[in-house]
Design a protein around this motif. Structure first.
Motif, PDB file in Angstrom:
ATOM      1  N   ALA A 205       0.835  -1.205   0.000  1.00 16.71           N
ATOM      2  CA  ALA A 205       0.000   0.000   0.000  1.00 16.71           C
ATOM      3  C   ALA A 205       0.870   1.254   0.000  1.00 16.71           C
ATOM      4  N   TYR A 206       1.943   1.219   0.776  1.00 16.95           N
ATOM      5  CA  TYR A 206       2.845   2.374   0.817  1.00 16.95           C
ATOM      6  C   TYR A 206       3.550   2.558  -0.525  1.00 16.95           C
ATOM      7  N   MET A 207       3.984   1.456  -1.135  1.00 17.12           N
ATOM      8  CA  MET A 207       4.649   1.545  -2.431  1.00 17.12           C
ATOM      9  C   MET A 207       3.701   2.101  -3.491  1.00 17.12           C
ATOM     10  N   ASN A 208       2.434   1.693  -3.429  1.00 11.15           N
ATOM     11  CA  ASN A 208       1.436   2.248  -4.352  1.00 11.15           C
ATOM     12  C   ASN A 208       1.272   3.745  -4.132  1.00 11.15           C
ATOM     13  N   TYR A 209       1.251   4.128  -2.860  1.00 11.54           N
ATOM     14  CA  TYR A 209       1.105   5.553  -2.531  1.00 11.54           C
ATOM     15  C   TYR A 209       2.274   6.357  -3.094  1.00 11.54           C
ATOM     16  N   VAL A 210       3.491   5.839  -2.915  1.00 13.10           N
ATOM     17  CA  VAL A 210       4.672   6.541  -3.419  1.00 13.10           C
ATOM     18  C   VAL A 210       4.614   6.655  -4.940  1.00 13.10           C
ATOM     19  N   ALA A 211       4.217   5.568  -5.608  1.00 17.78           N
ATOM     20  CA  ALA A 211       4.145   5.587  -7.072  1.00 17.78           C
ATOM     21  C   ALA A 211       3.085   6.577  -7.548  1.00 17.78           C
ATOM     22  N   ARG A 212       1.917   6.567  -6.908  1.00 21.34           N
ATOM     23  CA  ARG A 212       0.855   7.504  -7.309  1.00 21.34           C
ATOM     24  C   ARG A 212       1.281   8.948  -7.078  1.00 21.34           C
ATOM     25  N   ALA A 213       1.952   9.184  -5.951  1.00 21.26           N
ATOM     26  CA  ALA A 213       2.418  10.540  -5.655  1.00 21.26           C
ATOM     27  C   ALA A 213       3.444  10.999  -6.684  1.00 21.26           C
ATOM     28  N   THR A 214       4.308  10.085  -7.110  1.00 19.58           N
ATOM     29  CA  THR A 214       5.312  10.427  -8.122  1.00 19.58           C
ATOM     30  C   THR A 214       4.648  10.774  -9.448  1.00 19.58           C
ATOM     31  N   VAL A 215       3.652   9.995  -9.833  1.00 17.30           N
ATOM     32  CA  VAL A 215       2.933  10.260 -11.084  1.00 17.30           C
ATOM     33  C   VAL A 215       2.249  11.621 -11.024  1.00 17.30           C
ATOM     34  N   ALA A 216       1.552  11.885  -9.919  1.00 17.07           N
ATOM     35  CA  ALA A 216       0.832  13.151  -9.787  1.00 17.07           C
ATOM     36  C   ALA A 216       1.788  14.342  -9.816  1.00 17.07           C
ATOM     37  N   ALA A 217       2.913  14.226  -9.101  1.00 19.74           N
ATOM     38  CA  ALA A 217       3.879  15.325  -9.062  1.00 19.74           C
ATOM     39  C   ALA A 217       4.501  15.558 -10.438  1.00 19.74           C
ATOM     40  N   THR A 218       4.767  14.472 -11.150  1.00 21.19           N
ATOM     41  CA  THR A 218       5.380  14.592 -12.477  1.00 21.19           C
ATOM     42  C   THR A 218       4.432  15.275 -13.459  1.00 21.19           C
ATOM     43  N   ILE A 219       3.181  14.858 -13.453  1.00 18.18           N
ATOM     44  CA  ILE A 219       2.192  15.488 -14.340  1.00 18.18           C
ATOM     45  C   ILE A 219       2.054  16.968 -14.009  1.00 18.18           C
ATOM     46  N   SER A 220       2.050  17.273 -12.715  1.00 17.25           N
ATOM     47  CA  SER A 220       1.921  18.671 -12.294  1.00 17.25           C
ATOM     48  C   SER A 220       3.087  19.515 -12.806  1.00 17.25           C
ATOM     49  N   GLU A 221       4.287  18.937 -12.828  1.00 19.92           N
ATOM     50  CA  GLU A 221       5.465  19.693 -13.260  1.00 19.92           C
ATOM     51  C   GLU A 221       5.490  19.951 -14.765  1.00 19.92           C
ATOM     52  N   THR A 222       4.605  19.291 -15.505  1.00 18.44           N
ATOM     53  CA  THR A 222       4.549  19.548 -16.955  1.00 18.44           C
ATOM     54  C   THR A 222       3.637  20.731 -17.283  1.00 18.44           C
ATOM     55  N   ALA A 223       3.055  21.357 -16.271  1.00 16.34           N
ATOM     56  CA  ALA A 223       2.085  22.436 -16.514  1.00 16.34           C
ATOM     57  C   ALA A 223       2.694  23.572 -17.332  1.00 16.34           C
ATOM     58  N   THR A 224       3.899  24.001 -16.967  1.00 15.21           N
ATOM     59  CA  THR A 224       4.547  25.107 -17.690  1.00 15.21           C
ATOM     60  C   THR A 224       4.830  24.712 -19.136  1.00 15.21           C
ATOM     61  N   THR A 225       5.333  23.502 -19.330  1.00 16.69           N
ATOM     62  CA  THR A 225       5.634  23.021 -20.679  1.00 16.69           C
ATOM     63  C   THR A 225       4.362  22.944 -21.519  1.00 16.69           C
ATOM     64  N   ARG A 226       3.297  22.453 -20.931  1.00  9.53           N
ATOM     65  CA  ARG A 226       2.036  22.357 -21.671  1.00  9.53           C
ATOM     66  C   ARG A 226       1.519  23.739 -22.066  1.00  9.53           C
ATOM     67  N   GLN A 227       1.715  24.709 -21.183  1.00  9.25           N
ATOM     68  CA  GLN A 227       1.283  26.070 -21.508  1.00  9.25           C
ATOM     69  C   GLN A 227       2.102  26.635 -22.666  1.00  9.25           C
ATOM     70  N   LEU A 228       3.401  26.337 -22.694  1.00  7.79           N
ATOM     71  CA  LEU A 228       4.247  26.783 -23.805  1.00  7.79           C
ATOM     72  C   LEU A 228       3.773  26.179 -25.125  1.00  7.79           C
ATOM     73  N   ILE A 229       3.399  24.901 -25.082  1.00  7.53           N
ATOM     74  CA  ILE A 229       2.912  24.234 -26.295  1.00  7.53           C
ATOM     75  C   ILE A 229       1.615  24.870 -26.770  1.00  7.53           C
ATOM     76  N   VAL A 230       0.714  25.174 -25.842  1.00  5.42           N
ATOM     77  CA  VAL A 230      -0.568  25.797 -26.201  1.00  5.42           C
ATOM     78  C   VAL A 230      -0.331  27.163 -26.843  1.00  5.42           C
ATOM     79  N   GLU A 231       0.543  27.960 -26.250  1.00  5.27           N
ATOM     80  CA  GLU A 231       0.805  29.304 -26.782  1.00  5.27           C
ATOM     81  C   GLU A 231       1.405  29.236 -28.183  1.00  5.27           C
ATOM     82  N   GLN A 232       2.355  28.325 -28.390  1.00  3.11           N
ATOM     83  CA  GLN A 232       2.960  28.210 -29.719  1.00  3.11           C
ATOM     84  C   GLN A 232       1.951  27.678 -30.729  1.00  3.11           C
TER      85      GLN A 232
END
Length: 332
Positions: A205-232
């Motif tokens: 359960a803890y390993m699942n939590y760590v993996a889910r948290a990593t996925v969520a944090a990684t997706i969140s960090e792409t926000a700036t990049t996604r905005q750059l793609i939208v603007e271009q």
């Protein structure tokens, strides 16, 4: 006056102690009684739990609160069956009563409930000798006072009820209570499996939590990049085909090196590296741009739905290999 804490040995009084086979038959009788009680309790509890479906072979019966309570009663019955009977005035379970044998301390006195419970729990240690053909139980046939391993641990005897006991007049017999070391040993025997079960539940359960948290944090960090793609995309009228076509700086590595980001035919692809949790390493998440190049846009994440026509060549689902249960809700 001399003091001792034992009855005479088997050789001095061969008719005193109950032999292995007599104890075995008594145990089998008690086993039949416990099995009958178990069946009756589960049958009644299950029937009360779902009267409409329990007796219907075609029904998909699921245990509810009453059924669960029935199972708890069964567990308590198995835990208390021997201690309650052996600490009673009869000093014996029904099976032992039938065979005319009783359980006593080392001077033939009635056991307290705590002592009887300790003896019963010590039976788990005898059971652990299964790899030696249950030698802990067979000891009742070869030891001087016909004691099984759990009898030796708990300072108990199993004797014939009507056997004549002649004790020397100059000897004062002192009963040996339930030893502290035996209590600690029994506690460890039961504690280790419990800890193992808890570990088997909590670690994944803890390993699942760590993996889910990593996925969520990684997706969140792409926000700036996604905005750059939208603007271009809005400026040039189409989605950049690769990250090399992006006019702004490109952060290929994100989330402390746990993931790499690239554009594949207009679709954002996140690939998890060896720094990510083991379940994520080498897996990917796709994020596709939907909407209108001049108007409102929306990112389709992973297996989730997108709003409007897809502007990227690939859908997010096509480039997603991360397990669904590890994805955020909006990406499923």
């Amino acid at each position: 006056m001399k003091m001792t804490n034992v009855y005479p040995t088997h050789h001095e009084n061969p008719l005193l102690y109950a032999g292995f086979w007599k104890r075995f038959v008594a145990y089998m009788v008690d086993g039949i009684i416990r099995a009958f009680l178990t069946f009756a309790i589960i049958l009644i509890a299950a029937y009360l739990d779902d009267r409409s479906g329990f007796l219907d072979p075609a029904a998909d019966y699921e245990m509810g609160a009453v059924g669960g309570m029935g199972m708890l009663i069964v567990v308590l019955m198995y835990l208390l069956y021997h201690p309650l009977f052996e600490a009673s005035r009869h000093q014996a379970t029904p099976g032992k009563m039938l065979l005319g044998i009783i359980v006593t301390d080392t001077v033939g006195q009635r056991l307290s409930f705590a002592h009887a419970l300790g003896r019963h729990l010590a039976g788990a240690i005898s059971y652990l000798t299964s790899f030696l053909l249950y030698f802990g139980y067979w000891m009742a046939g070869i030891t001087a006072r016909k004691q099984a391993l759990h009898d030796l641990i708990a300072n108990c005897l199993v004797i014939n009820r009507n056997a004549e006991v002649k004790l020397p007049a100059d000897v004062r017999y002192v009963a040996g209570g339930f030893p502290l070391w035996a209590g600690i040993l029994i506690g460890l025997v039961f504690l280790i499996p419990v800890l193992g079960i808890l570990a088997a539940i909590t670690v994944p359960a803890y390993m699942n939590y760590v993996a889910r948290a990593t996925v969520a944090a990684t997706i969140s960090e792409t926000a700036t990049t996604r905005q750059l793609i939208v603007e271009q995309t809005r400026r040039q009228g189409f989605v950049p085909a690769s990250h090399h076509a992006l006019e702004s700086d490109w952060p290929q590595s994100i989330n402390e090196g746990k993931a790499l980001v690239e554009i594949v035919d207009g679709t954002l692809r996140i690939t998890f590296t060896e720094r990510a949790p083991a379940r994520l390493q080498g897996t990917t998440i796709g994020m596709a741009l939907h909407g209108n190049v001049k108007g409102q846009t929306d990112w389709q994440c992973g297996l989730g739905p997108g709003q409007g026509p897809r502007l990227s060549r690939h859908s997010g689902a096509e480039l997603t290999t991360v397990e669904e249960q590890l994805l955020p809700t909006q990406c499923r």
